[in-house]
Design a protein around this motif. Sequence first.
Motif, PDB file in Angstrom:
ATOM      1  N   MET A  29       0.845  -1.165   0.000  1.00  0.00           N
ATOM      2  CA  MET A  29       0.000   0.000   0.000  1.00  0.00           C
ATOM      3  C   MET A  29       0.898   1.239   0.000  1.00  0.00           C
ATOM      4  N   MET A  30       0.697   2.079  -0.973  1.00  0.00           N
ATOM      5  CA  MET A  30       1.500   3.298  -1.050  1.00  0.00           C
ATOM      6  C   MET A  30       0.749   4.446  -0.369  1.00  0.00           C
ATOM      7  N   ILE A  31       1.438   5.158   0.473  1.00  0.00           N
ATOM      8  CA  ILE A  31       0.876   6.320   1.157  1.00  0.00           C
ATOM      9  C   ILE A  31       1.557   7.571   0.618  1.00  0.00           C
ATOM     10  N   LYS A  40       5.564  10.303  -2.286  1.00  0.00           N
ATOM     11  CA  LYS A  40       5.561   9.060  -1.529  1.00  0.00           C
ATOM     12  C   LYS A  40       6.088   9.282  -0.111  1.00  0.00           C
ATOM     13  N   ALA A  41       5.513   8.505   0.813  1.00  0.00           N
ATOM     14  CA  ALA A  41       5.991   8.525   2.194  1.00  0.00           C
ATOM     15  C   ALA A  41       6.323   7.091   2.584  1.00  0.00           C
ATOM     16  N   ARG A  42       7.251   6.945   3.506  1.00  0.00           N
ATOM     17  CA  ARG A  42       7.619   5.588   3.936  1.00  0.00           C
ATOM     18  C   ARG A  42       7.427   5.453   5.441  1.00  0.00           C
ATOM     19  N   ILE A  43       7.126   4.241   5.865  1.00  0.00           N
ATOM     20  CA  ILE A  43       6.947   3.953   7.287  1.00  0.00           C
ATOM     21  C   ILE A  43       8.315   3.938   7.953  1.00  0.00           C
ATOM     22  N   THR A  44       8.432   4.686   9.044  1.00  0.00           N
ATOM     23  CA  THR A  44       9.686   4.691   9.791  1.00  0.00           C
ATOM     24  C   THR A  44       9.595   3.872  11.070  1.00  0.00           C
ATOM     25  N   SER A  45       8.380   3.755  11.625  1.00  0.00           N
ATOM     26  CA  SER A  45       8.173   2.900  12.797  1.00  0.00           C
ATOM     27  C   SER A  45       6.696   2.608  12.973  1.00  0.00           C
ATOM     28  N   ARG A  46       6.439   1.689  13.890  1.00  0.00           N
ATOM     29  CA  ARG A  46       5.060   1.229  14.131  1.00  0.00           C
ATOM     30  C   ARG A  46       4.877   1.066  15.629  1.00  0.00           C
ATOM     31  N   ASN A  47       3.704   1.478  16.131  1.00  0.00           N
ATOM     32  CA  ASN A  47       3.395   1.334  17.546  1.00  0.00           C
ATOM     33  C   ASN A  47       2.042   0.638  17.674  1.00  0.00           C
ATOM     34  N   ALA A  48       2.054  -0.616  18.143  1.00  0.00           N
ATOM     35  CA  ALA A  48       0.807  -1.370  18.318  1.00  0.00           C
ATOM     36  C   ALA A  48      -0.026  -0.727  19.417  1.00  0.00           C
ATOM     37  N   LEU A  49      -1.333  -0.615  19.176  1.00  0.00           N
ATOM     38  CA  LEU A  49      -2.222   0.020  20.136  1.00  0.00           C
ATOM     39  C   LEU A  49      -3.120  -0.974  20.868  1.00  0.00           C
ATOM     40  N   ASN A  50      -3.057  -2.251  20.478  1.00  0.00           N
ATOM     41  CA  ASN A  50      -3.801  -3.277  21.211  1.00  0.00           C
ATOM     42  C   ASN A  50      -2.936  -4.536  21.303  1.00  0.00           C
ATOM     43  N   THR A  58      -3.515  -5.631  15.916  1.00  0.00           N
ATOM     44  CA  THR A  58      -4.343  -5.352  14.740  1.00  0.00           C
ATOM     45  C   THR A  58      -4.627  -3.864  14.561  1.00  0.00           C
ATOM     46  N   ILE A  59      -4.381  -3.072  15.592  1.00  0.00           N
ATOM     47  CA  ILE A  59      -4.541  -1.617  15.515  1.00  0.00           C
ATOM     48  C   ILE A  59      -3.184  -1.014  15.840  1.00  0.00           C
ATOM     49  N   ALA A  60      -2.726  -0.108  14.992  1.00  0.00           N
ATOM     50  CA  ALA A  60      -1.391   0.446  15.198  1.00  0.00           C
ATOM     51  C   ALA A  60      -1.287   1.865  14.662  1.00  0.00           C
ATOM     52  N   ASP A  61      -0.435   2.639  15.292  1.00  0.00           N
ATOM     53  CA  ASP A  61      -0.029   3.931  14.740  1.00  0.00           C
ATOM     54  C   ASP A  61       1.184   3.677  13.869  1.00  0.00           C
ATOM     55  N   LEU A  62       1.133   4.160  12.628  1.00  0.00           N
ATOM     56  CA  LEU A  62       2.258   4.041  11.708  1.00  0.00           C
ATOM     57  C   LEU A  62       2.877   5.420  11.547  1.00  0.00           C
ATOM     58  N   TYR A  63       4.174   5.502  11.777  1.00  0.00           N
ATOM     59  CA  TYR A  63       4.901   6.763  11.668  1.00  0.00           C
ATOM     60  C   TYR A  63       5.535   6.837  10.285  1.00  0.00           C
ATOM     61  N   TYR A  64       5.287   7.921   9.590  1.00  0.00           N
ATOM     62  CA  TYR A  64       5.733   8.094   8.213  1.00  0.00           C
ATOM     63  C   TYR A  64       6.680   9.282   8.084  1.00  0.00           C
ATOM     64  N   ALA A  65       7.520   9.200   7.068  1.00  0.00           N
ATOM     65  CA  ALA A  65       8.380  10.311   6.678  1.00  0.00           C
ATOM     66  C   ALA A  65       8.239  10.502   5.170  1.00  0.00           C
ATOM     67  N   CYS A  66       8.039  11.736   4.759  1.00  0.00           N
ATOM     68  CA  CYS A  66       7.949  12.064   3.337  1.00  0.00           C
ATOM     69  C   CYS A  66       9.306  11.808   2.691  1.00  0.00           C
ATOM     70  N   MET A  81      -0.282   7.947  11.026  1.00  0.00           N
ATOM     71  CA  MET A  81      -1.585   7.466  10.571  1.00  0.00           C
ATOM     72  C   MET A  81      -1.940   6.236  11.397  1.00  0.00           C
ATOM     73  N   THR A  82      -3.217   6.057  11.660  1.00  0.00           N
ATOM     74  CA  THR A  82      -3.663   4.882  12.401  1.00  0.00           C
ATOM     75  C   THR A  82      -4.171   3.836  11.424  1.00  0.00           C
ATOM     76  N   LEU A  83      -3.712   2.614  11.623  1.00  0.00           N
ATOM     77  CA  LEU A  83      -4.122   1.479  10.797  1.00  0.00           C
ATOM     78  C   LEU A  83      -5.000   0.573  11.649  1.00  0.00           C
ATOM     79  N   ALA A  84      -6.212   0.292  11.167  1.00  0.00           N
ATOM     80  CA  ALA A  84      -7.125  -0.578  11.904  1.00  0.00           C
ATOM     81  C   ALA A  84      -8.117  -1.202  10.934  1.00  0.00           C
ATOM     82  N   PRO A  85      -8.521  -2.457  11.180  1.00  0.00           N
ATOM     83  CA  PRO A  85      -9.559  -3.045  10.353  1.00  0.00           C
ATOM     84  C   PRO A  85     -10.875  -2.322  10.603  1.00  0.00           C
TER      85      PRO A  85
END
Length: 83
Positions: free
Chosen positions: A1-3, A11-21, A25-33, A45-49
């Motif tokens: 998935m391109m953000i 384009k932005a790329r994920i630099t880190s991820r922080n699980a919230l549960n 399955t729910i996480a904050d994704l940290y991006y850098a342009c 950005m928050t990723l969640a189903p």
Amino acid sequence: MMILCPNCQQKARITSRNALNAEGTIADLYYACTNTKDCGATFVMTLAPKHYLNPPVTSTAQLAQNILNNLTKTEHAALVQGR
């Protein structure tokens, strides 16, 4: 998935991820342009189903089993006979 960067649309790329549960399955994704020369924004950005389009097979089978277990003998017999 391109953000894309919400600032410059590059384009932005994920630099880190922080699980919230606990399930992860729910996480904050940290991006850098990637447009570091003209933008360089970082954002989260928050990723969640959201919802299922097709439930997992195990859930469907369990649901069917629960329904069958709650039928009366008459209802079960009618179901088996196709009425």
